[in-house]
Design a protein around this motif. Sequence first.
Motif, PDB file in Angstrom:
ATOM      1  N   ARG A   1       6.195  10.421  -4.203  1.00  0.00           N
ATOM      2  CA  ARG A   1       5.483  11.706  -4.174  1.00  0.00           C
ATOM      3  C   ARG A   1       4.013  11.447  -4.418  1.00  0.00           C
ATOM      4  O   ARG A   1       3.640  10.919  -5.457  1.00  0.00           O
ATOM      5  N   PRO A   2       3.176  11.788  -3.444  1.00  0.00           N
ATOM      6  CA  PRO A   2       1.751  11.462  -3.582  1.00  0.00           C
ATOM      7  C   PRO A   2       1.089  12.273  -4.690  1.00  0.00           C
ATOM      8  O   PRO A   2       1.369  13.457  -4.859  1.00  0.00           O
ATOM      9  N   ALA A   3       0.224  11.600  -5.460  1.00  0.00           N
ATOM     10  CA  ALA A   3      -0.513  12.281  -6.526  1.00  0.00           C
ATOM     11  C   ALA A   3      -2.013  12.252  -6.229  1.00  0.00           C
ATOM     12  O   ALA A   3      -2.743  13.157  -6.600  1.00  0.00           O
ATOM     13  N   VAL A   4      -2.446  11.158  -5.561  1.00  0.00           N
ATOM     14  CA  VAL A   4      -3.844  11.046  -5.158  1.00  0.00           C
ATOM     15  C   VAL A   4      -3.842  10.645  -3.689  1.00  0.00           C
ATOM     16  O   VAL A   4      -3.096   9.742  -3.290  1.00  0.00           O
ATOM     17  N   ILE A   5      -4.628  11.333  -2.891  1.00  0.00           N
ATOM     18  CA  ILE A   5      -4.601  11.085  -1.457  1.00  0.00           C
ATOM     19  C   ILE A   5      -6.010  10.787  -0.933  1.00  0.00           C
ATOM     20  O   ILE A   5      -6.925  11.608  -1.080  1.00  0.00           O
TER      21      ILE A   5
ATOM     22  N   ARG B   1       2.590   3.967  -8.086  1.00  0.00           N
ATOM     23  CA  ARG B   1       2.280   2.920  -7.111  1.00  0.00           C
ATOM     24  C   ARG B   1       0.976   3.249  -6.385  1.00  0.00           C
ATOM     25  O   ARG B   1       0.767   4.392  -5.997  1.00  0.00           O
ATOM     26  N   ILE B   2       0.142   2.227  -6.195  1.00  0.00           N
ATOM     27  CA  ILE B   2      -0.983   2.397  -5.276  1.00  0.00           C
ATOM     28  C   ILE B   2      -0.432   2.091  -3.895  1.00  0.00           C
ATOM     29  O   ILE B   2       0.026   0.987  -3.623  1.00  0.00           O
ATOM     30  N   THR B   3      -0.388   3.099  -3.021  1.00  0.00           N
ATOM     31  CA  THR B   3       0.299   2.912  -1.737  1.00  0.00           C
ATOM     32  C   THR B   3      -0.663   2.583  -0.607  1.00  0.00           C
ATOM     33  O   THR B   3      -0.243   2.071   0.428  1.00  0.00           O
ATOM     34  N   ALA B   4      -1.935   2.894  -0.774  1.00  0.00           N
ATOM     35  CA  ALA B   4      -2.896   2.549   0.268  1.00  0.00           C
ATOM     36  C   ALA B   4      -4.293   2.538  -0.318  1.00  0.00           C
ATOM     37  O   ALA B   4      -4.526   3.093  -1.386  1.00  0.00           O
ATOM     38  N   GLY B   5      -5.198   1.919   0.387  1.00  0.00           N
ATOM     39  CA  GLY B   5      -6.583   1.928  -0.032  1.00  0.00           C
ATOM     40  C   GLY B   5      -6.870   0.874  -1.080  1.00  0.00           C
ATOM     41  O   GLY B   5      -6.001   0.045  -1.394  1.00  0.00           O
ATOM     42  N   SER B   6      -8.082   0.885  -1.606  1.00  0.00           N
ATOM     43  CA  SER B   6      -8.422  -0.130  -2.595  1.00  0.00           C
ATOM     44  C   SER B   6      -9.134   0.496  -3.784  1.00  0.00           C
ATOM     45  O   SER B   6      -9.754   1.550  -3.665  1.00  0.00           O
ATOM     46  N   ALA B   7      -8.963  -0.149  -4.917  1.00  0.00           N
ATOM     47  CA  ALA B   7      -9.620   0.300  -6.136  1.00  0.00           C
ATOM     48  C   ALA B   7     -10.277  -0.925  -6.746  1.00  0.00           C
ATOM     49  O   ALA B   7      -9.602  -1.779  -7.314  1.00  0.00           O
ATOM     50  N   THR B   8     -11.581  -1.044  -6.583  1.00  0.00           N
ATOM     51  CA  THR B   8     -12.295  -2.205  -7.102  1.00  0.00           C
ATOM     52  C   THR B   8     -13.008  -1.820  -8.388  1.00  0.00           C
ATOM     53  O   THR B   8     -13.711  -0.817  -8.438  1.00  0.00           O
TER      54      THR B   8
END
Lengths: 554, 318
Positions: free
Chosen positions: A39-43, A81-88
């Motif tokens: 279930r997405p929480a941040v998109i 879970r981080i499902t996509a994208g990046s967090a630097t």
Amino acid sequence: MTPSPSGAAFPAALPDAAGSRLVHLAGLDVGYLRHRAVRPAVIGLDLTVDAGEVVAIVGESGSGKTTTANAIIGLLPANGRITAGSATVDGIETAGASERQLRSLRGSVVGFIPQDPMVGLNPTRRVGAQIGEAVRLRGIAGPAVRTEVLELLDQAGVPDPSLRARQYPHELSGGLRQRALIATALAGRPKLIIADEPTSALDVTVQKRILDHLGGLVRDQGIALLIITHDLAVAADRADRVIVMQHGRKVEEGAPGEILTAPRRRYTRQLISAAPRLAHGGRIVPRFDVRDQATPEPVLVLEGVGKTFGRGFRALDDVSVTVPRGRTHALVGESGCGKTTTLRIALGLENPTSGSVRLGGTDIAGLSWRRMRPLRRTVQLVHQDPFATLDPKFTIGQSITEPLVSFRIGDRRSRAARARELLDQVGLPPAYLDRLPTELSGGQRQRVAIARALALRPDLLLLDEPVSALDVLVQEQILQLLADLQSALGLSYLFVSHDLAVVAEVAHTVSVMSEGRVVESGPVAQVFTSPRTACTRELIDAIPGRKAPATDAA
Amino acid sequence: MARYLVGRIGQAVVVLWAAFTLTFAILYLLPSDPLELQLAAAGIQQDSLTPGQLAALRAQFGLDQSILAQYWDHLIGALHGDFGVSLSQGVPVTDLIGRRIGPTLLLSVSAAVVALIAGSVLAYVATFVRWNPLRVFLTRLPALGASFPQFFVALFLIQFFSFQLGWFPATGSEGAASLVMPVLTIAVLASSVLAQVLIKSFDETLRQPYVMTARAKGLSRTAVHLKHAFRNAALPAMTILGVIVGLTVTSAIVVETVFTREGVGKLAQESVLSQDVPVVLAVVTIAAAVFVVVNLIVDLLYPLLDPRISHTREVVVV
């Protein structure tokens, strides 16, 4: 409103500028694994924080703001879970990073100040030891640790650091615990501090002092600050840049001035109008002005009430409060000023040591439980925390009809009919009768609590901080509901709050309390516009939104 | 503190008295004649005695008195440490128990210690590992351990370690080797009960915001688990420490019977079978005393582990 595709409405983040970029989220998707589905929480979130910058993320519960904060420090819950994208973060990609890499960031690059100071510290270890742990992680050992701990507590504004360091968390007030947590976050010498609703559990005056202090600290030490809050006014007062989130997406971003004067989204406009001071360009405009009106007959009169606990602890001293029929009287003041004791005495749960309490003409001070019971129908209480006041095993219908059952009013059918009527009055559909509290949001639960309080058709509702556990937008809705019910049913309210912004929205008259005494009272329009005591002025000054640009249309 | 202690000791005395009285009532309401049992044990036919002789014997054992008088005698005796004479063996109960309490105490204490260590380690590891299949397996393990009957565990151990491997003797109470399997049998159940409570408590503790604070400082998972989670998780589990010790005492009855060890447990089992009232009364009272004392110790330990709890009187501030 249909949210735009991720990030399309905003310019792409600039490429990292020579190490000054601390956080760079690009197209970040975070979800929670439930029943084998994510279930997405941040998109598709794009977000940057540069060195020394103060950024605020604003949004209601479920907007993904806390998830974002947790993703940045790599402390998502086990099913996150981080499902996509990046967090630097500081040049290190945290999506898919090992625990060892994440640990090298926590504390030393990113400090964290949790939401609720009452539960943010380990109850079984001394405050000093808990801060010392973070100091030791920097490789400091021996007596130098203690010296630094005391220094950190001092920096965080804790008086008498050597005493406080020896104490356990439960021996400290909420404000001091929050300061101890700030000291903990500073202990790792981080480049960025994330503060997750850092002070919403505290009184407004304490909140203001602590946020001001934290703001000063990060500015002096060049630390970047990421504030997570549901209150746009708090964000606007302190941030260089505000990001508004809704349903996991960023809906607006910009400098506070820009956002407040030219909000692009309806959601942002709602947030602005929900913060009284922002809506009126930094001023406080009480909704009711009863200065020139006749006062209706009183429903509740407390006269010269004193209360002494135990060995001479004076909780109340000569307190006189009057609630006129059909009006709202507010009791305001910091925690420990005697608001709650006054409320308990008004409800007949506590006997005053001196003075009289007249409820609709009857003196209830010293009445026996049996004689008091019929009077209880005329006064009902609504608590602060809608999550704790509904029995989780009761359906909404059972909760609402419980007072009727307890006073043996009506039969099964008439009670069910009354329950539907009450739900309708508080703006909930009849289908909610069979639901359980866990299926409801905080605002909906508070509506149910109000419906339950109305079941016995009382004259007077005692409202104990009824909205302070709720998001600003929900607060506004509940306050509106209370106003509607008052005009429809002719109810009188005794409204206890530490938040003067809320009081300005609902109350006709107000008593300001401090250390067990009423220091100032009168019509809200008079007390709030020309306060006579320093105590009242401080409370008014603490209402967030003072930096809002003045607008002509208020 | 002194006031609290006096209160708690008072409570303990009441609990002991209630246990004694209840046991007395149950035993004396049983439809049997203590004199008959005693004569049968001595191999004397009741018919061979004259009514006069029977009456004399009744008077000798105090059986001609009213129940209340008998209860009073027993109570006063017990207070002086005198539980009377065993009906089946004709020996003072105190001597009988005194000779056997050593091995049982050794068995119970060893089992409690093993259970405490094994249960804690299991709970710690089960909540620490991150590989899900292992985590699930370890979390479910205590439920399995708690559901095997003790006699079954005992027989399994005997079959495997004595008959097949021949490592430990199957019966007897001689030497340390004979202690291993009885201790294991009790520890399987006791540690499972402890681990169940501790795992649940750990899971709850690890969800607390202060654990998040600790991890956000940059502490390792080991440090967080050991320094922040363990002590807080152990607090709710402390309450069942008394139950665990009580469990090791009652388990002694089954285990000593299966492994034919000489001890209070086996004595209790035999005495119940032969309706040897004074012995049963004494064993129950001693077991209750152990239980009460352990719980008292646990309550006194609480404030040492949890600074929020204090047994000194506080000023009430609302």
